[in-house]
Design an enzyme around this catalytic site. Structure first.
Site, PDB file in Angstrom:
ATOM      1  N   LYS A 157     -16.532  13.233 129.329  1.00  0.00           N
ATOM      2  CA  LYS A 157     -15.597  12.980 128.222  1.00  0.00           C
ATOM      3  C   LYS A 157     -15.457  14.306 127.476  1.00  0.00           C
ATOM      4  CE  LYS A 157     -14.958   9.579 124.544  1.00  0.00           C
ATOM      5  NZ  LYS A 157     -13.522   9.358 124.661  1.00  0.00           N
TER       6      LYS A 157
HETATM    7  N1  PMP Z   1     -11.026   5.992 129.271  1.00  0.00           N
HETATM    8  C1  PMP Z   1     -10.726   7.052 128.502  1.00  0.00           C
HETATM    9  C2  PMP Z   1      -9.916   8.144 129.083  1.00  0.00           C
HETATM   10  C3  PMP Z   1     -11.172   7.096 127.180  1.00  0.00           C
HETATM   11  O1  PMP Z   1     -10.877   8.155 126.407  1.00  0.00           O
HETATM   12  C4  PMP Z   1     -11.922   6.027 126.655  1.00  0.00           C
HETATM   13  C5  PMP Z   1     -12.385   6.067 125.233  1.00  0.00           C
HETATM   14  N2  PMP Z   1     -13.630   6.701 125.124  1.00  0.00           N
HETATM   15  C6  PMP Z   1     -12.201   4.940 127.497  1.00  0.00           C
HETATM   16  C7  PMP Z   1     -11.740   4.960 128.799  1.00  0.00           C
HETATM   17  C8  PMP Z   1     -13.011   3.780 127.010  1.00  0.00           C
HETATM   18  O2  PMP Z   1     -14.357   4.169 126.859  1.00  0.00           O
HETATM   19  P1  PMP Z   1     -15.303   3.477 125.802  1.00  0.00           P
HETATM   20  O3  PMP Z   1     -15.236   2.024 126.046  1.00  0.00           O
HETATM   21  O4  PMP Z   1     -16.640   4.037 126.099  1.00  0.00           O
HETATM   22  O5  PMP Z   1     -14.793   3.815 124.448  1.00  0.00           O
END
Ligand code: PMP
Length: 304
Positions: A157
């Site tokens: 991320k």
């Molecule tokens: N995919 C992407 C590209 C994201 O930026 C996010 C947000 N973090 C998610 C999926 C969902 O992840 P999470 O449930 O951990 O927030």
């Protein structure tokens, strides 16, 4: 829309006034996208505010950093304490948290080795990114592909790769849709710009794996656990566009968005939004994040 400013931001070990948390224009991360981030939520529970799945978010931050060869100068225990201190100092009942580690001001150039790592945590009152869930959102398959895992790792991320999400979201919004659906480098369904995607058909829940270029979403993992506990079969597997067109229900999920039903994909209306499985999962999610369901209290880090 302006950010609802809180009073302080945690920056490199100290709480500083919101307006003073600034960086130099020659910050490495601004030029080359050398940063990693987390978005985490704090929910009001009957025992006061609590951070939802904080250890999982901090571990993913650390994994993201290692994937892009950045060494965090703080460990998970330090960052946990800093997070709790910040939420307390800002007096939030509920808020969004943005953990951010980036290469700072030092040298300029692609070589990352002599830039310092800086870390910040910000918090603010915030209630999600997507339009209200009632009635569902519209998706359009993007002309942009999700980042190829052999170009930049989608599992990290990291800030640079978000340009992919920004382009896809802009394209979808300009065309009148709420959100973009991205296909991975292999042409199978990957995820949305800031959410994972789920399809329900004949009572079975399916979501694409990280090999399709999707982030390993913490909400995705939460939904899988809640579904299994509700007796709904879950399969993490490659999905084709047509698997989504043929679904009984579709929803997207992420920390910022929560669980949001999809009303139409590529102008094909879904039979129900929210459908019955989505509705049950939304209720179970609400009970988990607010501490109302004791089975999931281990996911909460109390702040009070
Ligand atoms: N995919 C992407 C590209 C994201 O930026 C996010 C947000 N973090 C998610 C999926 C969902 O992840 P999470 O449930 O951990 O927030």
């Amino acid at each position: 829309m302006a950010l609802p400013e809180a009073s302080t931001i945690w920056l490199d070990g100290a709480l500083v006034p919101w307006q003073e948390a600034r960086v130099h224009v020659l910050t490495h991360g601004l030029h080359y996208g050398t940063g990693v981030l987390e978005g985490t939520r704090v929910f009001a529970t009957e025992d006061g505010p609590a951070v939802f799945r904080l250890p999982e978010h901090l571990r993913r931050l650390d994994r993201s950093a290692r994937m892009i060869r950045m060494e965090l100068p703080y460990d998970i225990a330090d960052l946990t304490k800093a997070t709790v201190d910040l939420v307390r100092a800002n007096g939030h009942r509920e808020c969004y948290l943005r953990h951010f580690a980036f290469l700072g001001y030092g040298t300029m150039g692609i070589d990352m080795r002599s830039s310092p790592v800086e870390v910040s945590i910000a918090s603010w009152e915030w209630h999600g990114q997507l339009p209200p869930a009632d009635g569902g959102i519209t998706l359009k398959t993007s002309s942009w592909r999700r980042n190829d895992p052999n170009a930049v790792p989608p599992a990290a991320k990291a800030t640079g790769p978000y340009l992919n999400s920004v382009l896809a979201r802009r394209e979808a919004n300009d065309a009148g849709y709420d959100e973009a659906l991205l296909l991975g480098a292999d042409g199978t369904v990957s995820e949305c710009t800031g959410e994972n995607v789920f399809a329900v058909r004949d009572g079975v829940l399916r979501t694409p794996p990280s090999s399709a270029g999707a982030l390993e979403g913490i909400t995705q993992d939460t939904v899988c656990t809640l579904a299994r506990d509700l007796g709904v079969p879950v399969r993490v597997e490659s999905l084709l566009r047509s698997d989504l067109y043929a679904a009984d229900e579709l929803f997207v999920c992420g920390t910022a968005a929560g669980i949001v039903p999809v009303r139409a994909l590529d102008d094909r209306a879904l039979p129900a939004a929210p459908g019955p499985v989505t509705t049950r999962l939304r209720e179970a999610y609400r009970a988990a994040v607010t501490g109302a369901d004791p089975r999931y209290r281990h996911w909460l880090t109390p702040v009070a």
